[in-house]
Each structure stands twice: as structure tokens, then as C-alpha cells.
Design a protein around this motif. Structure first.
Motif, PDB file in Angstrom:
ATOM      1  N   MET A 139      -3.504  -0.326   2.739  1.00 25.83           N
ATOM      2  CA  MET A 139      -2.289   0.401   2.357  1.00 25.83           C
ATOM      3  C   MET A 139      -1.619   1.036   3.570  1.00 25.83           C
ATOM      4  SD  MET A 139      -3.151   2.174  -1.330  1.00 25.83           S
ATOM      5  CE  MET A 139      -4.863   2.597  -1.053  1.00 25.83           C
ATOM      6  N   ILE A 140      -2.417   1.652   4.438  1.00 23.89           N
ATOM      7  CA  ILE A 140      -1.864   2.274   5.644  1.00 23.89           C
ATOM      8  C   ILE A 140      -1.195   1.221   6.520  1.00 23.89           C
ATOM      9  CG2 ILE A 140      -2.488   3.411   7.817  1.00 23.89           C
ATOM     10  CD1 ILE A 140      -2.453   5.296   5.405  1.00 23.89           C
ATOM     11  N   LEU A 141      -1.830   0.086   6.709  1.00 23.07           N
ATOM     12  CA  LEU A 141      -1.286  -0.929   7.613  1.00 23.07           C
ATOM     13  C   LEU A 141      -0.091  -1.648   6.991  1.00 23.07           C
ATOM     14  CD1 LEU A 141      -4.670  -2.149   9.085  1.00 23.07           C
ATOM     15  CD2 LEU A 141      -3.039  -0.510  10.047  1.00 23.07           C
ATOM     16  N   TYR A 142      -0.052  -1.781   5.676  1.00 17.80           N
ATOM     17  CA  TYR A 142       1.168  -2.256   5.015  1.00 17.80           C
ATOM     18  C   TYR A 142       2.341  -1.345   5.363  1.00 17.80           C
ATOM     19  CZ  TYR A 142       4.779  -2.237   1.443  1.00 17.80           C
ATOM     20  OH  TYR A 142       5.995  -2.208   0.810  1.00 17.80           O
ATOM     21  N   MET A 143       2.129  -0.035   5.270  1.00 18.36           N
ATOM     22  CA  MET A 143       3.222   0.910   5.539  1.00 18.36           C
ATOM     23  C   MET A 143       3.731   0.766   6.964  1.00 18.36           C
ATOM     24  SD  MET A 143       3.952   2.658   2.782  1.00 18.36           S
ATOM     25  CE  MET A 143       4.639   4.256   3.228  1.00 18.36           C
ATOM     26  N   ALA A 144       2.824   0.491   7.908  1.00 13.45           N
ATOM     27  CA  ALA A 144       3.226   0.326   9.298  1.00 13.45           C
ATOM     28  C   ALA A 144       4.061  -0.934   9.501  1.00 13.45           C
ATOM     29  CB  ALA A 144       1.986   0.279  10.192  1.00 13.45           C
ATOM     30  N   VAL A 145       3.806  -1.971   8.701  1.00 15.72           N
ATOM     31  CA  VAL A 145       4.607  -3.195   8.779  1.00 15.72           C
ATOM     32  C   VAL A 145       5.941  -3.013   8.067  1.00 15.72           C
ATOM     33  CG1 VAL A 145       4.734  -5.577   7.931  1.00 15.72           C
ATOM     34  CG2 VAL A 145       2.690  -4.777   9.126  1.00 15.72           C
ATOM     35  N   ARG A 146       5.916  -2.391   6.893  1.00 14.81           N
ATOM     36  CA  ARG A 146       7.135  -2.283   6.083  1.00 14.81           C
ATOM     37  C   ARG A 146       8.170  -1.339   6.705  1.00 14.81           C
ATOM     38  NH1 ARG A 146      11.300  -1.584   4.700  1.00 14.81           N
ATOM     39  NH2 ARG A 146      12.252  -1.406   2.624  1.00 14.81           N
ATOM     40  N   TYR A 147       7.735  -0.204   7.252  1.00 12.50           N
ATOM     41  CA  TYR A 147       8.666   0.836   7.707  1.00 12.50           C
ATOM     42  C   TYR A 147       8.621   0.921   9.233  1.00 12.50           C
ATOM     43  CZ  TYR A 147       8.729   1.612   2.765  1.00 12.50           C
ATOM     44  OH  TYR A 147       8.854   1.392   1.412  1.00 12.50           O
ATOM     45  N   ASP A 148       9.638   0.317   9.863  1.00 15.30           N
ATOM     46  CA  ASP A 148       9.648   0.141  11.319  1.00 15.30           C
ATOM     47  C   ASP A 148      10.788   0.877  12.001  1.00 15.30           C
ATOM     48  OD1 ASP A 148      11.842  -1.338  10.540  1.00 15.30           O
ATOM     49  OD2 ASP A 148      11.333  -3.094  11.762  1.00 15.30           O
ATOM     50  N   GLY A 149      11.375   1.857  11.336  1.00 22.25           N
ATOM     51  CA  GLY A 149      12.468   2.610  11.918  1.00 22.25           C
ATOM     52  C   GLY A 149      13.846   2.138  11.485  1.00 22.25           C
ATOM     53  N   SER A 150      13.916   1.040  10.756  1.00 23.59           N
ATOM     54  CA  SER A 150      15.195   0.548  10.258  1.00 23.59           C
ATOM     55  C   SER A 150      15.525   1.188   8.915  1.00 23.59           C
ATOM     56  CB  SER A 150      15.160  -0.980  10.124  1.00 23.59           C
ATOM     57  OG  SER A 150      14.133  -1.386   9.237  1.00 23.59           O
ATOM     58  N   GLU A 151      16.731   0.958   8.408  1.00 17.89           N
ATOM     59  CA  GLU A 151      17.203   1.451   7.106  1.00 17.89           C
ATOM     60  C   GLU A 151      17.203   2.975   7.008  1.00 17.89           C
ATOM     61  OE1 GLU A 151      15.625  -0.974   3.638  1.00 17.89           O
ATOM     62  OE2 GLU A 151      14.198  -1.540   5.192  1.00 17.89           O
ATOM     63  N   GLY A 152      17.154   3.657   8.142  1.00 16.10           N
ATOM     64  CA  GLY A 152      17.122   5.106   8.119  1.00 16.10           C
ATOM     65  C   GLY A 152      15.743   5.690   7.854  1.00 16.10           C
ATOM     66  N   PHE A 153      14.709   4.835   7.764  1.00 14.10           N
ATOM     67  CA  PHE A 153      13.348   5.303   7.521  1.00 14.10           C
ATOM     68  C   PHE A 153      12.627   5.508   8.852  1.00 14.10           C
ATOM     69  CE2 PHE A 153      13.835   2.453   3.608  1.00 14.10           C
ATOM     70  CZ  PHE A 153      14.279   3.497   2.814  1.00 14.10           C
ATOM     71  N   PRO A 154      11.589   6.353   8.878  1.00 10.94           N
ATOM     72  CA  PRO A 154      10.838   6.549  10.115  1.00 10.94           C
ATOM     73  C   PRO A 154      10.068   5.289  10.506  1.00 10.94           C
ATOM     74  CG  PRO A 154       9.758   7.671   8.290  1.00 10.94           C
ATOM     75  CD  PRO A 154      11.085   7.195   7.774  1.00 10.94           C
ATOM     76  N   ASP A 155       9.740   5.183  11.783  1.00  7.24           N
ATOM     77  CA  ASP A 155       8.937   4.080  12.309  1.00  7.24           C
ATOM     78  C   ASP A 155       7.471   4.488  12.211  1.00  7.24           C
ATOM     79  OD1 ASP A 155       7.816   1.953  13.604  1.00  7.24           O
ATOM     80  OD2 ASP A 155       8.768   2.329  15.544  1.00  7.24           O
TER      81      ASP A 155
END
Length: 275
Positions: free
Chosen positions: A196-212
Motif C-alpha cells: 500500500m505504501i509503495l502504491y502511494m509512492a507510484v500513484r502520487y508523484d507531485g502532479s495534479e496538485g498532489f504531493p510527491d
């Protein structure tokens, strides 16, 4: 929020793998902390390699991570209120359709016993929402790949701690440990937590206004968009491979949220990206 929401009739995608037939046999082991035998593991997700993962096969390292990000970013985003009903589907106890299985506690609890009172279950952010300060905003704050049912007091004990080995026993979560800077879940879900943690690191990379979001090999990450300890998460991924419950959960999320956790389908990709 109300503890009573009518469940929505989400339809299952045609690309989902039919892993649910094996779930009943594995749930007792999941709840008790026993490890599944190799014979009980669900078959490899080969059909998805020809469809969902077609563009990533053969890639490694940053190229694999980037290609997976492109795939898993195509998703249906839920509101935080919708998460209640989603978890009643994704984490349903196959031995009792009126219950969900709590992540760290392993306890089977009534779906309707959700809320904020003592001994209720609530929505645990496995990637702590303060690590990156994304709160409960639609996106990382409502992504059900890392949101799980958990006892209110156990959720509070975990708080925003990073993950590592060691600590003192956690009340109401047998075989889980915590100390001042880290939390260790029970053995049966160590790999689940890592993936789950590593999925989040792949999914949220700083784009779309979300944190990297990125894993690192430390604890006490505070509000930084980081979660540790990476070396331990890699060990947990190897130690506790996906079982039928986790694979079925991935299928159910695919039907609801329209994306998958690639590390449940291909746990070997963890070491292809984080060497």
C-alpha cells in the motif's frame, strides 16, 4: 459523519481476476495472523499482463515506476464520505458478509459499527495523511488502496508513525508493536502495508496538485511527504506475499476505483523499482 450509509451497487470490471473463490479459505488465516500456504495462493495475474499492464512489461527502475504511474493514475476518485461504503465492500469478511476485517487488529467487526466512538472502526490512512499534509481531500486522502477499516483506539495508537520493526504490544491489535517513532503491524499484513505504501509512492508523484510521495529509509518523517522505513518495507513485501484476501481486495477496488495496486499483482516489481 453518519455510521449508516446504504451500500452502492458498484459493478465489477470485466478485466478483474476472479480471485474471490479462494478468499473464504484464506480469511481465517488472515484474521488469525497465520501465513497462507503456497498451495492457497491465487494464480498469477497473467491475463492483466496482456491488457492493464501491457505497456510496462520489461521495464525496470524509474522507467517502470513512471509507466505504472501513468496506468494507475487513470482512476475514479471517491469522496471521503464514499470511503465508508467502499471499505464495507473491499474489506468484507468472507466468512460473515455483515462484517469487515480490521487491518491491524485482525478482528471481524460489524460493518455498521463504524464511526468515532470507542471500539468503533474508522478509516485508517496507511500512508499517514500528515505525511505530505493531504488530509482527507479527494485524491490521496480518499484513495481506498491505502484506506482500511481499523479500531478507533488502534488507529490513534498508530497515528502518523512510520513503519519499522520493534516496540511494545498494542492494545486490541495482537502481535502489532509500536514505540515513539514507528509502528509494526502483525505478520499477516506486513506485506499488505508495504505494498500500500509503495502504491502511494507510484500513484502520487507531485502532479495534479498532489504531493510527491516517496518512501525513505528513516523514521520521524513528520509532515514531509515521505514514509519509512523502505528497507523494512521491502523485507515485509518478501516475507508476506499477497494472499487471496489481498488479491480479492485489489479486484474489488478495480471495480470501484478503476485502478489497481500493481505490487499486489506483481510483488517482484518492488525490487525492480527500489533496488
Amino acid at each position: 459523519m453518519s455510521a449508516h450509509h446504504r451500500q452502492r451497487p458498484w459493478r465489477r470490471s470485466l478485466l478483474s481476476i476472479a480471485a474471490t473463490a479462494a478468499v473464504v479459505a484464506s480469511t481465517a488465516a488472515y484474521a488469525s495472523g497465520a501465513q497462507p500456504s503456497p498451495d492457497s495462493a491465487a494464480p498469477a495475474a497473467a491475463p492483466l499482463d496482456d491488457t492493464y499492464y501491457e505497456g510496462v512489461l520489461g521495464k525496470t527502475g524509474p522507467e517502470l515506476k513512471s509507466a505504472l504511474h501513468t496506468i494507475v493514475s487513470e482512476q475514479t476518485k471517491l469522496s471521503y464520505d464514499q470511503v465508508w461504503d467502499a471499505l464495507k465492500t473491499t474489506d468484507e469478511d468472507p466468512a460473515n458478509a455483515d462484517n469487515v476485517v480490521l487491518l491491524y487488529s485482525g478482528r471481524s467487526q460489524a460493518k455498521d459499527a463504524n464511526g468515532g466512538e470507542a471500539n468503533d472502526w474508522n478509516r485508517e490512512h496507511v500512508w499517514a495523511k500528515s505525511h505530505g499534509d493531504f488530509g482527507t481531500a479527494t485524491g490521496p486522502g480518499t484513495d481506498i488502496h491505502h484506506l482500511r477499516p481499523e479500531d478507533v483506539s488502534v488507529n490513534a495508537t498508530r497515528g502518523n508513525l512510520d513503519f519499522d520493526n520493534g516496540g511494545d504490544p498494542v492494545d486490541e491489535a495482537p502481535d502489532s508493536l509500536s514505540d515513539g517513532d514507528s509502528f509494526e503491524p502483525r505478520d499477516a499484513v506486513k506485506g499488505d502495508v508495504a505494498r500500500m505504501i509503495l502504491y502511494m509512492a507510484v500513484r502520487y508523484d507531485g502532479s495534479e496538485g498532489f504531493p510527491d510521495l516517496e518512501p525513505n529509509d528513516q523514521v520521524d518523517n513528520g509532515s514531509a511527504p515521505a514514509m519509512g522505513r523502505l528497507s523494512v518495507l521491502r523485507q515485509w513485501n518478501d516475507q508476506d506475499p499477497p494472499d487471496a484476501f489481498e488479491e480479492s481486495r485489489n479486484d474489488k477496488i478495480f471495480a470501484i476505483q478503476k485502478n489497481r495496486n500493481p505490487f499486489v499483482d506483481h510483488p517482484e516489481w518492488v525490487t525492480e523499482i527500489w533496488k
